[in-house]
Design an enzyme around this catalytic site. Sequence first.
Site, PDB file in Angstrom:
ATOM      1  N   ASP A   1      -3.336 -28.612  62.337  1.00  0.00           N
ATOM      2  CA  ASP A   1      -4.212 -27.601  62.919  1.00  0.00           C
ATOM      3  C   ASP A   1      -4.341 -27.786  64.432  1.00  0.00           C
ATOM      4  O   ASP A   1      -4.321 -28.913  64.930  1.00  0.00           O
ATOM      5  CB  ASP A   1      -5.598 -27.710  62.270  1.00  0.00           C
ATOM      6  CG  ASP A   1      -6.480 -26.515  62.571  1.00  0.00           C
ATOM      7  OD1 ASP A   1      -5.940 -25.447  62.925  1.00  0.00           O
ATOM      8  OD2 ASP A   1      -7.711 -26.655  62.459  1.00  0.00           O
TER       9      ASP A   1
ATOM     10  N   ASN B   1      -2.502 -17.024  55.969  1.00  0.00           N
ATOM     11  CA  ASN B   1      -1.906 -16.817  57.297  1.00  0.00           C
ATOM     12  C   ASN B   1      -1.280 -15.439  57.465  1.00  0.00           C
ATOM     13  O   ASN B   1      -1.029 -14.998  58.588  1.00  0.00           O
ATOM     14  CB  ASN B   1      -0.844 -17.883  57.584  1.00  0.00           C
ATOM     15  CG  ASN B   1      -1.439 -19.225  57.955  1.00  0.00           C
ATOM     16  OD1 ASN B   1      -0.791 -20.261  57.801  1.00  0.00           O
ATOM     17  ND2 ASN B   1      -2.673 -19.242  58.434  1.00  0.00           N
TER      18      ASN B   1
ATOM     19  N   SER C   1      -9.847 -26.154  53.855  1.00  0.00           N
ATOM     20  CA  SER C   1      -9.240 -24.824  54.040  1.00  0.00           C
ATOM     21  C   SER C   1      -8.249 -24.467  52.939  1.00  0.00           C
ATOM     22  O   SER C   1      -7.114 -24.077  53.200  1.00  0.00           O
ATOM     23  CB  SER C   1      -8.564 -24.747  55.420  1.00  0.00           C
ATOM     24  OG  SER C   1      -9.531 -24.844  56.449  1.00  0.00           O
TER      25      SER C   1
END
Length: 248
Positions: free
Chosen positions: A23, A71, A199
């Site tokens: 990330d 995404n 996440s």
Amino acid sequence: MAKVSFDGTSGFEVPRHVAIIMDGNGRWAAARGLPRGEGHRRGVEALRRTVRAAGEIGIGILTIFAFSSENWSRPQSEIRDLLGLLRLFIRKDLSELNRNNVRVRVIGDRETLSDDVRGLLEEAEELTRNNSGMTLVVAFNYGARQEIARAAQRIAEAVVSRGLSPADISADKLSEFMDAPDLPDPDLIIRTSGEQRLSNFLLWQSAYSELVFMPTFWPDFDRTTLEQAISEYARRERRFGGLAAAGT
């Protein structure tokens, strides 16, 4: 597990399976006045460094969160950049991974991928299938809740078509229907950029994983950062719900 020492003292055991949430590419780029695409390109360089370092340190399995199922909601230009980097990474790095005896595995939903992307992932798996060194698990188009849902669908199909009894469905049985049931759960999960959440990454498999959150943006991640995370892991006492060795 391999014994290592990063500071000249007696060595400690390296985690067998390390998973990384890579990330911070965009924030790394923004802090330098660069486009997000440059952050992703530098992130690929960090991935190369990390895969090499993991192999040298003796990590048996390295799982990377390459592209999440969420995404796809990003701008189309960024998605094109990310998919282009995937293609470049496989075409440029696959031969080196194969020479270094790395086996590539892929987890995630392949059904909705374009034929060329799915073909690249399958090519990487097929070329390295017989390698016996480190396993590199690429989580692509991956979401943990979606994986659990796929496992539930598979086990429901087994109830219907193979006569599996609902009474036999346990946590261990459900694990057999996950994307890579033969791989052990991660011992250590690292997330870069300072964010402190999973996440939707390996929610089932992370039940007893040690979590290390690092402030480093992913493009700056290197062997030193990996060693710092492993050193933190080595200081932890893993109890798996039981008592400590001293009974405390």
